[in-house]
Design a protein around this motif. Structure first.
Motif, PDB file in Angstrom:
ATOM      1  N   THR A  72     -12.068  45.665 -12.285  1.00  0.00           N
ATOM      2  CA  THR A  72     -11.709  44.347 -12.800  1.00  0.00           C
ATOM      3  C   THR A  72     -12.281  44.164 -14.200  1.00  0.00           C
ATOM      4  OG1 THR A  72     -11.779  43.506 -10.535  1.00  0.00           O
ATOM      5  CG2 THR A  72     -11.756  41.879 -12.290  1.00  0.00           C
ATOM      6  N   GLU A  76     -11.903  39.300 -19.291  1.00  0.00           N
ATOM      7  CA  GLU A  76     -10.909  38.264 -19.035  1.00  0.00           C
ATOM      8  C   GLU A  76     -11.579  37.092 -18.329  1.00  0.00           C
ATOM      9  OE1 GLU A  76      -7.509  39.838 -16.994  1.00  0.00           O
ATOM     10  OE2 GLU A  76      -7.291  41.494 -18.422  1.00  0.00           O
ATOM     11  N   ILE A  77     -11.475  35.918 -18.938  1.00  0.00           N
ATOM     12  CA  ILE A  77     -12.141  34.711 -18.431  1.00  0.00           C
ATOM     13  C   ILE A  77     -11.786  34.438 -16.971  1.00  0.00           C
ATOM     14  CG2 ILE A  77     -12.401  32.217 -18.782  1.00  0.00           C
ATOM     15  CD1 ILE A  77     -13.575  33.753 -21.076  1.00  0.00           C
ATOM     16  N   ILE A  78     -10.537  34.643 -16.623  1.00  0.00           N
ATOM     17  CA  ILE A  78     -10.073  34.346 -15.263  1.00  0.00           C
ATOM     18  C   ILE A  78     -10.798  35.189 -14.210  1.00  0.00           C
ATOM     19  CG2 ILE A  78      -8.142  35.982 -15.204  1.00  0.00           C
ATOM     20  CD1 ILE A  78      -6.519  33.663 -13.890  1.00  0.00           C
ATOM     21  N   ASN A  79     -11.279  36.362 -14.572  1.00  0.00           N
ATOM     22  CA  ASN A  79     -11.955  37.264 -13.633  1.00  0.00           C
ATOM     23  C   ASN A  79     -13.449  37.002 -13.515  1.00  0.00           C
ATOM     24  OD1 ASN A  79      -9.560  38.622 -13.150  1.00  0.00           O
ATOM     25  ND2 ASN A  79      -9.933  40.128 -14.761  1.00  0.00           N
ATOM     26  N   GLN A  80     -14.034  36.286 -14.448  1.00  0.00           N
ATOM     27  CA  GLN A  80     -15.491  36.195 -14.517  1.00  0.00           C
ATOM     28  C   GLN A  80     -16.112  35.494 -13.316  1.00  0.00           C
ATOM     29  OE1 GLN A  80     -16.475  34.714 -18.427  1.00  0.00           O
ATOM     30  NE2 GLN A  80     -15.838  36.611 -19.399  1.00  0.00           N
ATOM     31  N   GLU A  81     -15.521  34.412 -12.835  1.00  0.00           N
ATOM     32  CA  GLU A  81     -16.085  33.708 -11.676  1.00  0.00           C
ATOM     33  C   GLU A  81     -15.980  34.578 -10.421  1.00  0.00           C
ATOM     34  OE1 GLU A  81     -18.260  30.975  -9.805  1.00  0.00           O
ATOM     35  OE2 GLU A  81     -17.788  30.901 -11.941  1.00  0.00           O
ATOM     36  N   ARG A  82     -14.848  35.243 -10.265  1.00  0.00           N
ATOM     37  CA  ARG A  82     -14.655  36.134  -9.111  1.00  0.00           C
ATOM     38  C   ARG A  82     -15.665  37.282  -9.151  1.00  0.00           C
ATOM     39  NH1 ARG A  82      -8.796  38.432  -8.526  1.00  0.00           N
ATOM     40  NH2 ARG A  82      -8.789  37.167 -10.385  1.00  0.00           N
TER      41      ARG A  82
END
Length: 114
Positions: A72, A76-82
């Motif tokens: 991953t 990419e901002i969308i992946n950071q919390e996950r």
């Protein structure tokens, strides 16, 4: 000197952790075969079988999480919390695995050499 590529850093970190996990996996497999060779007459046969099996399951889950993290893109901002949650879960599971292996080692040292 260039900027740090966080994605490359995270991938290398995950690969290194996976190699350590593989080493522990091989160690536990060896311990499991040793306990099975001792046979059911060994005082801690069932507890060691259960603990080693639990450790192997934990290591498999940790390995899967590390592979997910390595694949991953952390940039990419969308992946950071996950990835943050994945890292927290991996850390907790590694701690549990460590405790399980401390118990395995303490019981495994009680084996008799026939």
């Amino acid at each position: 000197m260039g900027l740090l590529d966080f994605n490359r850093y995270a991938t290398i970190k995950s690969v290194a952790e996976s190699m350590l996990d593989a080493a522990l996996l091989m160690s536990n497999a060896t311990q499991l075969f040793g306990v099975i060779e001792q046979g059911p007459q060994f005082k801690y046969y069932i507890p060691l079988i259960v603990l080693i099996s639990l450790s192997l399951i934990l290591q498999t889950v940790i390995f899967a999480l590390l592979v997910f993290a390595a694949k991953t893109n952390v940039n990419e901002i969308i992946n950071q919390e996950r990835l943050k949650k994945c890292n927290q879960i991996t850390t907790i599971l590694a701690g549990v695995c460590l405790l399980v292996n401390i118990f395995i080692t303490s019981l495994d040292t009680q084996k008799k050499n026939y």
